[in-house]
Write a protein that holds these residues in place. Structure first.
Motif, PDB file in Angstrom:
ATOM      1  N   ALA A   1       0.808  -1.216   0.000  1.00 10.69           N
ATOM      2  CA  ALA A   1       0.000   0.000   0.000  1.00 10.69           C
ATOM      3  C   ALA A   1       0.842   1.267   0.000  1.00 10.69           C
ATOM      4  O   ALA A   1       0.393   2.315  -0.447  1.00 10.69           O
ATOM      5  CB  ALA A   1      -0.932   0.003   1.210  1.00 10.69           C
ATOM      6  N   ASP A   2       2.058   1.189   0.497  1.00 16.07           N
ATOM      7  CA  ASP A   2       2.957   2.348   0.561  1.00 16.07           C
ATOM      8  C   ASP A   2       3.589   2.581  -0.809  1.00 16.07           C
ATOM      9  O   ASP A   2       4.755   2.316  -1.042  1.00 16.07           O
ATOM     10  CB  ASP A   2       4.030   2.111   1.630  1.00 16.07           C
ATOM     11  CG  ASP A   2       4.974   3.297   1.801  1.00 16.07           C
ATOM     12  OD1 ASP A   2       4.647   4.404   1.316  1.00 16.07           O
ATOM     13  OD2 ASP A   2       6.039   3.097   2.416  1.00 16.07           O
ATOM     14  N   GLN A   3       2.807   3.126  -1.708  1.00 16.90           N
ATOM     15  CA  GLN A   3       3.205   3.244  -3.098  1.00 16.90           C
ATOM     16  C   GLN A   3       4.401   4.172  -3.336  1.00 16.90           C
ATOM     17  O   GLN A   3       5.154   3.968  -4.268  1.00 16.90           O
ATOM     18  CB  GLN A   3       2.018   3.708  -3.947  1.00 16.90           C
ATOM     19  CG  GLN A   3       0.927   2.659  -3.960  1.00 16.90           C
ATOM     20  CD  GLN A   3      -0.280   3.091  -4.746  1.00 16.90           C
ATOM     21  OE1 GLN A   3      -0.463   4.269  -5.057  1.00 16.90           O
ATOM     22  NE2 GLN A   3      -1.127   2.140  -5.065  1.00 16.90           N
ATOM     23  N   ASP A   4       4.555   5.178  -2.484  1.00 18.60           N
ATOM     24  CA  ASP A   4       5.707   6.063  -2.689  1.00 18.60           C
ATOM     25  C   ASP A   4       6.922   5.658  -1.858  1.00 18.60           C
ATOM     26  O   ASP A   4       7.966   6.298  -1.921  1.00 18.60           O
ATOM     27  CB  ASP A   4       5.342   7.529  -2.438  1.00 18.60           C
ATOM     28  CG  ASP A   4       4.939   7.809  -0.999  1.00 18.60           C
ATOM     29  OD1 ASP A   4       5.070   6.918  -0.133  1.00 18.60           O
ATOM     30  OD2 ASP A   4       4.481   8.950  -0.734  1.00 18.60           O
ATOM     31  N   GLY A   5       6.802   4.592  -1.088  1.00 23.15           N
ATOM     32  CA  GLY A   5       7.923   4.046  -0.350  1.00 23.15           C
ATOM     33  C   GLY A   5       8.448   4.910   0.774  1.00 23.15           C
ATOM     34  O   GLY A   5       9.579   4.740   1.222  1.00 23.15           O
ATOM     35  N   ASP A   6       7.601   5.817   1.312  1.00 21.05           N
ATOM     36  CA  ASP A   6       8.074   6.708   2.362  1.00 21.05           C
ATOM     37  C   ASP A   6       7.890   6.133   3.777  1.00 21.05           C
ATOM     38  O   ASP A   6       8.222   6.768   4.754  1.00 21.05           O
ATOM     39  CB  ASP A   6       7.430   8.087   2.262  1.00 21.05           C
ATOM     40  CG  ASP A   6       5.929   8.082   2.514  1.00 21.05           C
ATOM     41  OD1 ASP A   6       5.338   6.993   2.664  1.00 21.05           O
ATOM     42  OD2 ASP A   6       5.347   9.178   2.545  1.00 21.05           O
ATOM     43  N   GLY A   7       7.365   4.912   3.862  1.00 25.21           N
ATOM     44  CA  GLY A   7       7.238   4.252   5.155  1.00 25.21           C
ATOM     45  C   GLY A   7       6.010   4.619   5.953  1.00 25.21           C
ATOM     46  O   GLY A   7       5.875   4.202   7.092  1.00 25.21           O
TER      47      GLY A   7
END
Length: 117
Positions: free
Chosen positions: A108-114
């Protein structure tokens, strides 16, 4: 929220996280409140972990520290149960559920920002 309603909130929260685009993450009512523990409209992995630990006892109806298929049918389908039961021993532990939630969170964390917003 009563313990009777926790499994429904768990299902809503856990099973819907991977389906969200991160920028449209919305969880209605108490499910969202259970996940976003500090109310900042951001869900972190720590909040997801706390959620799993908080609701696991409601799923574990007999209190043996594991969720078997008869307990899980309230929340999970057979396919979901099998996916979460990583070692295939016929029960879900809090560790297995946490691992699945982490995998779903990462998806779900599509932008990979945690975090999920």
């Amino acid at each position: 929220m009563t313990l009777r309603l926790l499994p429904a909130a768990l299902a809503l929260a856990l099973l819907s996280v991977p389906a969200f685009a991160e920028d449209t993450l919305t969880m209605p009512g108490e499910a969202g409140n259970l996940l976003d523990r500090n109310g900042d409209e951001i869900i972190t992995p720590d909040e997801m972990d706390a959620f799993v630990v908080a609701v696991f006892p409601a799923l574990d109806a007999n209190g043996d520290g594991k969720v078997d298929k008869s307990e899980a049918t309230v929340v999970f389908t057979e396919v979901q149960f099998t996916q979460i039961d990583a070692n295939g021993d016929g029960v879900i532990t809090v560790e297995e559920l946490t691992e699945q939630v982490h995998a779903d969170f990462k998806t779900a964390d599509q932008d990979g920002d945690g975090v999920l917003k």
